[in-house]
Design an enzyme around this catalytic site. Structure first.
Site, PDB file in Angstrom:
ATOM      1  N   CYS A  95       0.809  -1.212   0.000  1.00  0.00           N
ATOM      2  CA  CYS A  95       0.000   0.000   0.000  1.00  0.00           C
ATOM      3  C   CYS A  95       0.849   1.271   0.000  1.00  0.00           C
ATOM      4  CB  CYS A  95      -0.922   0.001   1.218  1.00  0.00           C
ATOM      5  SG  CYS A  95      -2.106  -1.345   1.169  1.00  0.00           S
TER       6      CYS A  95
HETATM    7  N1  LIG Z   1      -2.708  -6.138   1.881  1.00  0.00           N
HETATM    8  C1  LIG Z   1      -3.172  -5.071   2.485  1.00  0.00           C
HETATM    9  O1  LIG Z   1      -2.819  -4.788   3.623  1.00  0.00           O
HETATM   10  C2  LIG Z   1      -4.176  -4.160   1.812  1.00  0.00           C
HETATM   11  C3  LIG Z   1      -4.878  -3.256   2.608  1.00  0.00           C
HETATM   12  C4  LIG Z   1      -5.827  -2.446   2.018  1.00  0.00           C
HETATM   13  C5  LIG Z   1      -6.022  -2.513   0.640  1.00  0.00           C
HETATM   14  N2  LIG Z   1      -5.293  -3.368  -0.125  1.00  0.00           N
HETATM   15  C6  LIG Z   1      -5.545  -3.403  -1.565  1.00  0.00           C
HETATM   16  O2  LIG Z   1      -6.383  -4.526  -1.836  1.00  0.00           O
HETATM   17  C7  LIG Z   1      -6.066  -5.071  -3.112  1.00  0.00           C
HETATM   18  C8  LIG Z   1      -5.713  -6.544  -2.958  1.00  0.00           C
HETATM   19  O3  LIG Z   1      -4.564  -6.646  -2.155  1.00  0.00           O
HETATM   20  P1  LIG Z   1      -4.122  -7.995  -1.444  1.00  0.00           P
HETATM   21  O4  LIG Z   1      -3.030  -7.615  -0.509  1.00  0.00           O
HETATM   22  O5  LIG Z   1      -5.297  -8.727  -0.919  1.00  0.00           O
HETATM   23  O6  LIG Z   1      -3.501  -8.794  -2.702  1.00  0.00           O
HETATM   24  P2  LIG Z   1      -3.051 -10.335  -2.730  1.00  0.00           P
HETATM   25  O7  LIG Z   1      -1.987 -10.427  -3.750  1.00  0.00           O
HETATM   26  O8  LIG Z   1      -2.795 -10.830  -1.332  1.00  0.00           O
HETATM   27  O9  LIG Z   1      -4.354 -11.099  -3.256  1.00  0.00           O
HETATM   28  C9  LIG Z   1      -4.874 -10.893  -4.521  1.00  0.00           C
HETATM   29  C10 LIG Z   1      -5.427 -12.225  -5.031  1.00  0.00           C
HETATM   30  O10 LIG Z   1      -6.083 -11.972  -6.268  1.00  0.00           O
HETATM   31  C11 LIG Z   1      -5.872 -13.092  -7.109  1.00  0.00           C
HETATM   32  N3  LIG Z   1      -6.158 -12.668  -8.470  1.00  0.00           N
HETATM   33  C12 LIG Z   1      -5.483 -11.806  -9.241  1.00  0.00           C
HETATM   34  N4  LIG Z   1      -6.119 -11.623 -10.419  1.00  0.00           N
HETATM   35  C13 LIG Z   1      -7.227 -12.392 -10.379  1.00  0.00           C
HETATM   36  C14 LIG Z   1      -8.288 -12.617 -11.290  1.00  0.00           C
HETATM   37  N5  LIG Z   1      -8.341 -12.007 -12.482  1.00  0.00           N
HETATM   38  N6  LIG Z   1      -9.266 -13.459 -10.928  1.00  0.00           N
HETATM   39  C15 LIG Z   1      -9.228 -14.093  -9.723  1.00  0.00           C
HETATM   40  N7  LIG Z   1      -8.254 -13.878  -8.800  1.00  0.00           N
HETATM   41  C16 LIG Z   1      -7.269 -13.051  -9.139  1.00  0.00           C
HETATM   42  C17 LIG Z   1      -4.441 -13.477  -6.841  1.00  0.00           C
HETATM   43  O11 LIG Z   1      -4.180 -14.805  -7.210  1.00  0.00           O
HETATM   44  C18 LIG Z   1      -4.337 -13.264  -5.316  1.00  0.00           C
HETATM   45  O12 LIG Z   1      -4.647 -14.448  -4.598  1.00  0.00           O
HETATM   46  C19 LIG Z   1      -4.940  -4.206  -3.671  1.00  0.00           C
HETATM   47  O13 LIG Z   1      -5.498  -3.190  -4.444  1.00  0.00           O
HETATM   48  C20 LIG Z   1      -4.303  -3.607  -2.423  1.00  0.00           C
HETATM   49  O14 LIG Z   1      -3.680  -2.383  -2.689  1.00  0.00           O
HETATM   50  C21 LIG Z   1      -4.385  -4.226   0.450  1.00  0.00           C
END
Ligand SMILES: NC(=O)c1ccc[n+]([C@@H]2O[C@H](COP(=O)([O-])OP(=O)(O)OC[C@H]3O[C@@H](n4cnc5c(N)ncnc54)[C@H](O)[C@@H]3O)[C@@H](O)[C@H]2O)c1
Length: 442
Positions: free
Chosen positions: A279
């Site tokens: 982030c």
């Molecule tokens: N990790 C954090 O602390 C956090 C906090 C707030 C917001 N976010 C935001 O949330 C979003 C997700 O982050 P995250 O940390 O959960 O990511 P992550 O990488 O942990 O998880 C994303 C998942 O999406 C899957 N994926 C990707 N493309 C796909 C598709 N087309 N169809 C199905 N699955 C698909 C991936 O395989 C993965 O398992 C990002 O925009 C991030 O900036 C993250």
């Protein structure tokens, strides 16, 4: 054509209120899996979608791979039939609500990479049904929901706000935070038409303690990027103060501790070896990129990025100075790094500044080993290492012990007692009693 005999909004609202709505979550990662668990716990049937077959298999076995979701919780949801994971996107047609939680990284030139959001939106558009609510939770620049997603979703003839509903509700989860979880962290929801807003607010109200409405998807998108920019800028401010204190021979920690005793007008931020995670280092650049469309330079973002990205080099230089004061060079020096996760007490090393510090030291000839109780192996920038046990002997053998993440379960009294010299970039040794002449703070 499409089934229009029932009012799509009234129908969806009723299914949300009585919790018979089926919730689809695209992306079962750090954001998606905790949200799936929260929805499942309140009685919604959740269908999780992920293209990572390993994650799907683990989730279906009820085995959690995300620390914030206890395996017992996931296992019990799977057994009750409230949670199922799949890679089969055709099953999107089974759900009433689709929540998108896919990654929003930057490309090599620090430009937004919306390919995951676009890919999942196209997959949803192919199966879109009247009455579905689509909510984007991924962090992104203002305009993504309305300018990128809406045209793709409307291309098949259904209209947002009339036939289906489209909203943005940024995820604010703070992994590892035991006090604020998905449930008790207020949730901002924005949509650009009243029906979509009503549907999204009703949906989030079922599981989140407080829902905060804003008048457009763009406002919700900007809210989230602003929050992360606020953190990036304030961390940069204390990091810059650290650089100055180093030259002035003052302890930044002493100054900050004193400053944060003021009960108003200031809030705590701490320095470190840089910023990491998915982030803080990334999201402000989404805004920076979008601002250019308005012929606007987000100067704070650029400056904060520059300062925060300079910290690993500062840490490497300080490590070299410490060794040089002891008559050693970096080449051949044994450096034991404590912590490669990007922040305390989590198992996530994405964008961790430890990777850059490790790389800088290794490139200059240091022999690196690391210990991280949460990260058993670490492969970054061509370096492949396994976490070593933290023993008195290993500490004594190191020419420098470098604390890069302040995990609470590390035995800091042992570190201080046994290490020859410690560079502590997190003030993790703060609570070790007694004199600590071998500890040098950032
Ligand atoms: N990790 C954090 O602390 C956090 C906090 C707030 C917001 N976010 C935001 O949330 C979003 C997700 O982050 P995250 O940390 O959960 O990511 P992550 O990488 O942990 O998880 C994303 C998942 O999406 C899957 N994926 C990707 N493309 C796909 C598709 N087309 N169809 C199905 N699955 C698909 C991936 O395989 C993965 O398992 C990002 O925009 C991030 O900036 C993250």
């Amino acid at each position: 054509m499409f089934e229009t005999s029932v009012n799509p909004l009234a129908n969806l609202m009723a299914r949300i209120q009585d919790r018979s709505a089926v919730v689809g979550i695209v992306g079962l990662g750090y954001v998606g899996l905790p949200f799936a668990a929260e929805k499942g716990k309140t009685g919604f049937r959740v269908l999780g979608f992920d293209r990572n077959a390993k994650r799907v298999a683990q989730a279906n076995a009820g085995a959690s791979y995300i620390k914030d979701v206890p395996t017992e919780t996931l296992y019990s949801l799977v057994r009750k039939g409230l949670f199922e994971a799949t890679s089969d996107l055709d099953r999107l047609s089974e759900v009433d609500v689709v929540v998108i939680c896919v990654p929003t990284p930057l490309n090599r030139n620090l430009m937004p990479d919306l390919s995951y959001v676009e890919g999942s939106t196209r997959a949803i558009a192919l199966r879109l049904k009247p009455g579905q609510l689509i909510s984007l939770e991924s962090t992104t620049y203002p305009g993504t929901t309305d300018e990128l997603m809406r045209p793709i979703l409307e291309a098949g003839g259904l209209k947002a706000g009339v036939d289906f509903f489209l909203a943005h509700s940024p995820e604010r989860v703070d992994p590892g935070n035991l006090r604020y979880t998905t449930k008790n962290t207020s949730k901002v929801v924005g949509a650009s038409d009243p029906s979509s807003l009503a549907a999204a607010v009703a949906f989030y109200n079922q599981t989140i303690q407080k829902v905060v409405q804003v008048s457009s998807a763009r406002a919700a998108e900007l809210t989230k990027v602003f929050e992360n920019t606020f953190r990036a800028v304030n961390i940069a401010l204390v990091n810059e103060l650290t650089l100055l204190c180093d030259r002035m021979g003052l302890s930044v920690w002493e100054v900050l501790d004193a400053a944060f005793t003021k009960p108003f007008g200031i809030m705590p931020f701490y320095p470190g070896p840089g910023v990491g995670g998915h982030c803080i280092p990334l999201d402000p650049h989404y805004l920076e990129w979008k601002a250019r469309e308005y012929n606007f330079n987000t100067r704070f973002i650029a400056l904060a990025g520059e300062i925060n990205r300079s910290m690993p080099e500062f840490v490497a230089q300080k490590a070299m100075r410490i060794l040089s004061d002891r008559g050693m060079g970096l080449r051949g020096a044994r450096v034991l790094i404590l912590g490669v996760a990007y922040k305390n007490d989590i198992d996530d090393s994405r964008e961790s500044p430890s990777a850059e510090v490790l790389h800088l030291l290794a490139c200059r000839g240091a022999e690196i080993a690391y210990h991280d109780p949460h990260i058993p192996s670490f492969s970054e920038r061509g370096h492949h290492l396994r976490s070593q046990d933290l023993t008195a002997e290993r500490l004594r053998q190191a020419d420098l012990v470098l604390i890069l993440t302040g995990h609470t379960q590390v035995d800091y009294p042992l570190v201080v007692a046994e290490a020859r010299v410690v560079l502590d970039t997190r003030n993790a040794t703060r609570h070790v009693p007694g004199a600590k002449p071998n500890v040098i703070l950032l």
